[in-house]
Motif scaffolding. Structure first.
Motif, PDB file in Angstrom:
ATOM      1  N   UNK A 193       0.843  -1.206   0.000  1.00 18.04           N
ATOM      2  CA  UNK A 193       0.000   0.000   0.000  1.00 18.04           C
ATOM      3  C   UNK A 193       0.873   1.249   0.000  1.00 18.04           C
ATOM      4  N   UNK A 194       0.369   2.348  -0.588  1.00 18.59           N
ATOM      5  CA  UNK A 194       1.018   3.655  -0.407  1.00 18.59           C
ATOM      6  C   UNK A 194       0.606   4.255   0.926  1.00 18.59           C
ATOM      7  N   UNK A 195       1.354   5.250   1.362  1.00 15.50           N
ATOM      8  CA  UNK A 195       1.131   5.826   2.689  1.00 15.50           C
ATOM      9  C   UNK A 195       0.221   7.051   2.629  1.00 15.50           C
ATOM     10  N   UNK A 196      -0.603   7.195   3.664  1.00 12.06           N
ATOM     11  CA  UNK A 196      -1.239   8.487   3.901  1.00 12.06           C
ATOM     12  C   UNK A 196      -0.154   9.488   4.291  1.00 12.06           C
ATOM     13  N   UNK A 197      -0.420  10.773   4.057  1.00 16.21           N
ATOM     14  CA  UNK A 197       0.634  11.760   4.308  1.00 16.21           C
ATOM     15  C   UNK A 197       0.636  12.305   5.732  1.00 16.21           C
ATOM     16  N   UNK A 198      -0.383  11.979   6.515  1.00 15.80           N
ATOM     17  CA  UNK A 198      -0.419  12.454   7.905  1.00 15.80           C
ATOM     18  C   UNK A 198      -1.531  11.709   8.623  1.00 15.80           C
ATOM     19  N   UNK A 199      -1.663  11.980   9.910  1.00 11.00           N
ATOM     20  CA  UNK A 199      -2.840  11.509  10.626  1.00 11.00           C
ATOM     21  C   UNK A 199      -4.033  12.375  10.229  1.00 11.00           C
ATOM     22  N   UNK A 200      -5.220  11.805  10.338  1.00 14.68           N
ATOM     23  CA  UNK A 200      -6.371  12.563   9.853  1.00 14.68           C
ATOM     24  C   UNK A 200      -6.832  13.628  10.835  1.00 14.68           C
ATOM     25  N   UNK A 201      -6.469  13.512  12.108  1.00 10.92           N
ATOM     26  CA  UNK A 201      -6.963  14.486  13.082  1.00 10.92           C
ATOM     27  C   UNK A 201      -5.971  15.608  13.388  1.00 10.92           C
ATOM     28  N   UNK A 202      -4.761  15.532  12.850  1.00  8.78           N
ATOM     29  CA  UNK A 202      -3.819  16.631  13.047  1.00  8.78           C
ATOM     30  C   UNK A 202      -2.785  16.627  11.933  1.00  8.78           C
ATOM     31  N   UNK A 203      -2.229  17.790  11.702  1.00  8.21           N
ATOM     32  CA  UNK A 203      -1.239  17.928  10.652  1.00  8.21           C
ATOM     33  C   UNK A 203       0.058  17.214  11.014  1.00  8.21           C
ATOM     34  N   UNK A 204       0.813  16.872   9.987  1.00  8.87           N
ATOM     35  CA  UNK A 204       2.113  16.255  10.212  1.00  8.87           C
ATOM     36  C   UNK A 204       3.097  17.295  10.734  1.00  8.87           C
ATOM     37  N   UNK A 205       3.990  16.844  11.612  1.00  4.94           N
ATOM     38  CA  UNK A 205       5.008  17.757  12.130  1.00  4.94           C
ATOM     39  C   UNK A 205       6.104  18.024  11.106  1.00  4.94           C
ATOM     40  N   UNK A 206       6.183  17.180  10.106  1.00  3.55           N
ATOM     41  CA  UNK A 206       7.181  17.356   9.052  1.00  3.55           C
ATOM     42  C   UNK A 206       6.687  18.423   8.078  1.00  3.55           C
ATOM     43  N   UNK A 207       7.393  19.528   7.939  1.00  8.38           N
ATOM     44  CA  UNK A 207       6.925  20.591   7.029  1.00  8.38           C
ATOM     45  C   UNK A 207       6.898  20.162   5.560  1.00  8.38           C
ATOM     46  N   UNK A 208       7.621  19.086   5.218  1.00  5.65           N
ATOM     47  CA  UNK A 208       7.622  18.625   3.836  1.00  5.65           C
ATOM     48  C   UNK A 208       6.413  17.761   3.495  1.00  5.65           C
ATOM     49  N   UNK A 209       5.623  17.393   4.505  1.00  3.07           N
ATOM     50  CA  UNK A 209       4.410  16.615   4.267  1.00  3.07           C
ATOM     51  C   UNK A 209       3.249  17.563   3.973  1.00  3.07           C
ATOM     52  N   UNK A 210       2.440  17.219   2.995  1.00  3.05           N
ATOM     53  CA  UNK A 210       1.359  18.106   2.566  1.00  3.05           C
ATOM     54  C   UNK A 210       0.195  18.136   3.542  1.00  3.05           C
ATOM     55  N   UNK A 211      -0.015  17.063   4.311  1.00  4.22           N
ATOM     56  CA  UNK A 211      -1.147  16.949   5.252  1.00  4.22           C
ATOM     57  C   UNK A 211      -2.484  17.128   4.535  1.00  4.22           C
ATOM     58  N   UNK A 212      -2.566  16.607   3.325  1.00  5.20           N
ATOM     59  CA  UNK A 212      -3.822  16.703   2.576  1.00  5.20           C
ATOM     60  C   UNK A 212      -4.901  15.816   3.192  1.00  5.20           C
ATOM     61  N   UNK A 213      -4.489  14.738   3.830  1.00  4.74           N
ATOM     62  CA  UNK A 213      -5.473  13.885   4.503  1.00  4.74           C
ATOM     63  C   UNK A 213      -6.171  14.653   5.614  1.00  4.74           C
ATOM     64  N   UNK A 214      -5.431  15.443   6.338  1.00  4.91           N
ATOM     65  CA  UNK A 214      -6.011  16.265   7.409  1.00  4.91           C
ATOM     66  C   UNK A 214      -7.016  17.265   6.837  1.00  4.91           C
ATOM     67  N   UNK A 215      -6.671  17.889   5.715  1.00  4.44           N
ATOM     68  CA  UNK A 215      -7.587  18.848   5.089  1.00  4.44           C
ATOM     69  C   UNK A 215      -8.852  18.160   4.598  1.00  4.44           C
ATOM     70  N   UNK A 216      -8.696  16.973   4.022  1.00  6.64           N
ATOM     71  CA  UNK A 216      -9.865  16.239   3.547  1.00  6.64           C
ATOM     72  C   UNK A 216     -10.778  15.852   4.700  1.00  6.64           C
ATOM     73  N   UNK A 217     -10.183  15.465   5.808  1.00  5.92           N
ATOM     74  CA  UNK A 217     -11.018  15.073   6.955  1.00  5.92           C
ATOM     75  C   UNK A 217     -11.800  16.268   7.497  1.00  5.92           C
ATOM     76  N   UNK A 218     -11.155  17.413   7.613  1.00  7.12           N
ATOM     77  CA  UNK A 218     -11.806  18.581   8.204  1.00  7.12           C
ATOM     78  C   UNK A 218     -12.867  19.192   7.299  1.00  7.12           C
ATOM     79  N   UNK A 219     -12.625  19.183   5.996  1.00  9.41           N
ATOM     80  CA  UNK A 219     -13.519  19.900   5.084  1.00  9.41           C
ATOM     81  C   UNK A 219     -14.399  18.977   4.241  1.00  9.41           C
ATOM     82  N   UNK A 220     -14.253  17.672   4.429  1.00 15.30           N
ATOM     83  CA  UNK A 220     -15.005  16.762   3.572  1.00 15.30           C
ATOM     84  C   UNK A 220     -15.617  15.599   4.340  1.00 15.30           C
ATOM     85  N   UNK A 221     -14.841  14.955   5.192  1.00 13.50           N
ATOM     86  CA  UNK A 221     -15.301  13.735   5.853  1.00 13.50           C
ATOM     87  C   UNK A 221     -16.108  14.006   7.113  1.00 13.50           C
TER      88      UNK A 221
END
Length: 965
Positions: free
Chosen positions: A290-318
């Motif tokens: 499997x490919x990886x999600x870019x962050x946890x869904x309930x908070x942004x990644x601490x790595x600034x190079x990670x997009x944290x798009x999963x977090x945005x999708x959870x907050x504004x879509x899911x």
């Protein structure tokens, strides 16, 4: 071994590839300039001084060696004891440094890291496996497979099982470097940006301010600027907008490319036909991929190079609180790929269109509610003077007694809510609505194809992507007339045999469904007599509120519907595996062909499975009954069912509500609750050990796999619902409203499931909803026919209109006297002995003074010269029904075709933008080639050529080049 993994105490030793850590040119001596996996630059702040000293002393010791100091060189001088001790001490210091560094990294590494240990190379894919005691063969497969992956250019890094949360799972991290990405992007013709889109968008939505509460932030709706794109060409890499090679290809494209390699990489040198990660997963060599999600869904990644798009999708879509907001389709497409993006675009558009159907359906239902008191035939049924004096013939043999018409008072009132003039209007409206839905979806789909660079995708990309199973199983080769290359093919004889076997299997299972439906019908016929006998004294009348509503007909219909629903669910579970098996047996050539074949098989089965009971109630129940003295029997002993005096429409409504509502509730529970429970159970160890690292790949490993057919089941569920609200909507105008409520929940449940409960699916492209489009078109055409027949034969609308306009005795527009007119008379003395009710079954009010009974039909009374044959009114009604069907179908089809012709499939502005973009792409490519050739010619002129042009001596070199081009 490709890697050496070790562990000292509670700290991990570095993993080192012999080919990377040693330089062959040094003949075994360690090269200090070679990068080590997991190490970083020396002297980094926060590192112990001993670490810096270890590496510095090691480098100093090695640099002191002369270039001629080689162990296998004849001129090499033997090392002194002091030098050996110095080198040995340096290696010990390096080992201590690596041990301490491992501890530091273990504490400081982000749990959401999606990079290798060096923090630079992105993890594009994860493979997991568990070593078994007798798994030598699997180890050999993994060794060969990983070696072939490295030969293909992929970079690997292994996480030891001691670092995993369960202590037994190995994780293989895969990174695709730029060369691999560029090569396969060229092969797969992936479109990438080469210039910012400068076409002005003049489209303005009227009253745009009204949609403000439903909008999402611009950064969420449009996460990327709009670009002109063209298929990637590795040789023209400088033509494209490549600012950073590490981020030029988005993660969804990267994991798509890596999966393409994984699916075709062989895992044995003995047989090159044995290849692909799918086979390795099926035989247990690897446990997941499997490919990886870019962050946890309930908070942004601490790595600034990670997009944290999963977090945005959870907050504004899911989140369910966003149910009234628009969907961030561009972000969905960027994160999950176009195929999943198209599904949610279709689901959202379908839900929007359901709103209009639901509004009209509610209006039609309110019309039936408001005209409740004007229902003359129900008043006659319920009145003591009319309904209370009409004695009806028994509805079954032996166990059913005579009954009075007013006992069906409640069902006649309920039937009026759905069986009125509004029903006819709503049936016609839904025939037009479904056409508008399909035509407007084509326009929305065409717009998405342009915006998502999917124009002409099918011909160019999809056919190139043969299924690995097809390449493996088809050993025969032949020349492709188009590409002039040898390609695998399936012989026609084998193809025909497999197709025939597949078709026979589908026919067998459909026959099995029909047999089950006949069994349910037999249950209805057998149990009705039992319910009638039990309820003859009306013991249910003692129940408050609902007691008077429970009748033998209702009890039979409800229990039969529930049994039918259980049978549907069981057969679904069984047939899914059969459908996948026979589709695999056919060996489809491409993924698109595979999905289309499976779609047709599954939908045919589901169509018969879900709709057969509704078809029975709508078109067969009460139509082939006969009349007293000459009843029709099933299996020679079970008398066919009759419709309630209020009509069969209310029973169709009951059947539709139970099956449709039950399926939707069960589907949502199954979709949401089952993955959540499995994930909760799978991650229990991580909850019990919060001090563990529980890395990004372990978090995703504990989630549920989406599977290749995950999206297929989502489509299937919605298309089955679409059939319910179109095929039988004339019997239940509130069906679109129920579907609307379900879909509002469905969108958010699917979004929540994708972002929180499932691993990230491998991104894939699709320019449309595929075979589902043709299925929807077929259902739309069939719905016009079924609704016309429901209004004509299941509803009592036509008999009432014929009575009011032609047979009303007072010649007024009134329904008075309709009940008496619609019931025929039969002499009780002529009822055969085998059909007469037992004396104990007759009610107390029945005596010998009652000599006739009534039944639903239009036949001459006893004593008439043509007794018990159909009257002329029956034939008039039949002619009116057939005329209504013909007129309704022609009107609706004419409107459908006119609307389809009036609304173009592709908006004119999209056509213009597509043409404009193609023109600009050609122009920019032309200019690029011209400039490139100019530069090349200029360099050649300055370096090599010293003589003037001979063909056009008076023209400059650039003008000659331009003229030739």
């Amino acid at each position: 071994m490709n890697r050496i993994t070790g562990r000292t105490g509670d700290a991990s030793l570095i993993e080192m590839s012999p080919t990377d850590s040693f330089n062959d040119e040094s003949n075994g001596h360690h090269n200090p300039t070679t990068s080590l996996s997991g190490s970083s630059q020396l002297g980094q702040p926060g590192l112990p001084a001993v670490c810096v000293e270890s590496c510095e002393s090691l480098c100093g010791s090695q640099s002191s060696l002369a270039p001629s100091d080689h162990s296998d060189s004849p001129q090499a001088q033997p090392l002194s004891i002091e030098r050996i001790n110095t080198l040995t001490g340096s290696w010990r210091k390096l080992a201590l440094f690596l041990k301490l560094r491992s501890r530091i990294d273990k504490k400081t590494q982000s749990k959401d890291s999606v990079f290798f240990r060096d923090g630079v190379r992105r993890i594009d894919f994860i493979l997991s496996y568990v070593e078994e005691k007798d798994g030598e063969r699997k180890q050999e497969r993994r060794r060969e497979f990983e070696a072939n992956l490295q030969n293909a250019g992929l970079e690997l890094e292994t996480e030891d099982k001691s670092e995993s949360d369960d202590g037994k799972t190995f994780f293989l991290k895969i990174h695709a470097p730029w060369e691999v990405l560029a090569t396969y992007a060229d092969v797969l013709k992936i479109k990438v940006p080469f210039k910012a889109n400068d076409i002005p968008d003049h489209s303005e939505i009227p009253m745009n301010w009204l949609s403000t509460p439903f909008r999402l932030p611009e950064r969420i709706m449009n996460p990327e600027p709009d670009y002109f794109t063209a298929p990637f060409n590795k040789e023209k890499a400088d033509f494209f907008l490549i600012d950073d090679k590490d981020t030029f290809f988005p993660p969804s494209t990267r994991n798509r490319i890596v999966f393409y390699i994984l699916a075709r990489c062989p895992y044995t040198t003995e047989d090159k036909q044995k290849k692909g990660i799918k086979r390795l997963l099926s035989n247990g060599t690897y446990t997941s991929a499997f490919p990886l999600h870019d962050s946890r869904y309930w908070k942004r990644s601490r790595d600034p190079n990670c997009e944290s798009e999963r977090y945005s999708l959870y907050n504004h879509w899911a989140t369910f609180l966003c149910f009234f907001k628009e969907q961030p389709l561009n972000l969905i497409r960027k994160y999950y790929g176009e195929k999943i993006g198209i599904y949610f675009a279709w689901l959202g558009f379908y839900t929007e269109m359901l709103f209009f159907a639901a509004v009209v359906g509610v209006i039609c239902f309110l019309y039936g509610l408001l005209t409740y008191e004007e229902n003359e035939w129900s008043k006659e049924i319920c009145s003591e003077e009319i309904g209370g004096q009409i004695v009806m013939c028994p509805l079954c043999d032996k166990k059913c007694g005579y009954w009075k018409l007013n006992s069906t008072c409640s069902s006649s009132w309920q039937s009026h809510l759905f069986d009125n003039v509004g029903t006819v209007f709503f049936a016609i409206f839904m025939g037009i609505w479904v056409t508008l839905f399909l035509e407007f979806w084509k326009r929305r789909q065409a717009r998405l194809e342009y915006e998502w660079d999917l124009v002409d995708f099918e011909e160019e990309q999809q056919q190139l992507q043969l299924r690995p199973e097809y390449e493996t199983k088809c050993t025969n080769r032949r020349l492709n007339r188009i590409t002039q290359e040898m390609e695998p093919y399936l012989p026609i004889t084998s193809k025909c045999a497999r197709t025939c076997l597949s078709g026979a299997t589908v026919v067998f299972w459909i026959s099995l469904i029909i047999a089950c439906i006949i069994g349910v019908i037999a249950y209805r016929l057998a149990v009705y007599a039992a319910f009638a006998s039990i309820m003859k004294d009306s013991p249910t009348n003692n129940l408050q509120v609902v007691g008077s509503l429970i009748t033998p007909q209702l009890a039979t219909s409800v229990t039969a519907s529930c049994i039918n629903f259980v049978i549907i669910m069981v057969l679904n579970l069984m047939y899914e595996r059969v459908a996948i098996w026979i589709t695999d047996m056919e060996i489809p050539k491409t993924h698109l062909e595979y999905e289309n074949k499976l779609t047709v098989k599954m939908f045919l089965f589901q169509f018969v499975n879900y709709y057969s009971s509704c078809f029975y109630v709508a078109f067969f129940k009460g139509k082939f009954v006969g009349h007293p003295g000459d009843y029709v029997y099933m299996f020679g002993k079970l008398r066919n069912e009759e419709c309630d005096p209020g009509g069969c429409l209310i029973e169709l409504t009951t059947q539709l509500v139970i099956v449709m509502t039950g399926k939707q509730v069960w589907g949502n529970i199954q979709e949401a609750l089952v993955p959540w429970l499995m994930n909760w159970w799978g991650s229990r160890k991580a909850r019990n050990h919060p001090e563990s690292l529980y890395s990004r790949w372990e978090q995703d490993h504990d989630l549920q796999g989406f599977g290749q057919l995950g999206l297929f089941y989502e489509y299937l569920e919605m298309v089955i619902q679409f059939g319910f609200i179109t095929l039988f909507v004339a019997s239940f105008p509130l069906a679109p409203l129920l579907a609307l409520f379900n879909n509002i929940i469905e969108v958010r449940v699917d979004a929540w499931k994708f972002t929180t409960q499932f691993r990230r699916p491998v991104a894939s492209k699709a320019h449309s909803i595929g075979a589902w489009q043709e299925i929807l078109n077929g259902v739309a055409v069939l719905s016009v026919v079924t609704n016309a027949f429901i209004v004509a034969f299941t509803s009592d609308m036509i008999p009432r209109l014929v009575y009011m306009y032609a047979y009303q005795p007072d010649r007024v527009m009134s329904m008075k006297g309709y009940i008496n007119n619609s019931l025929s008379i039969f002499s009780i003395s002529e009822i055969p002995e085998d059909s007469r009710p037992e004396p104990s079954e007759n009610p107390t009010w029945f005596d010998s003074s009652i000599t006739t009974c009534r039944y639903r039909d239009y036949r001459y009374p006893p004593g008439h010269e043509s007794q018990y044959t159909h009257t002329m009114q029956f034939w008039h009604i039949l002619a009116a029904k057939l005329a209504f069907i013909i007129i309704m179908e022609h009107v609706v089809f004419l409107v459908k075709y006119f609307v389809a012709w009036l609304i173009p499939d592709v908006p004119s502005e999209v056509k213009a933008r597509v043409k404009r973009e193609r023109y600009l792409v050609q122009e920019y490519l032309h200019n690029y080639e011209v400039e490139k050739l100019k530069d090349q010619l200029t360099r050649n002129t300055h370096n090599d050529c010293t003589c003037p042009p001979m063909i056009y001596p008076s023209l400059p070199t650039h003008e000659v080049l331009s003229e030739c081009l």
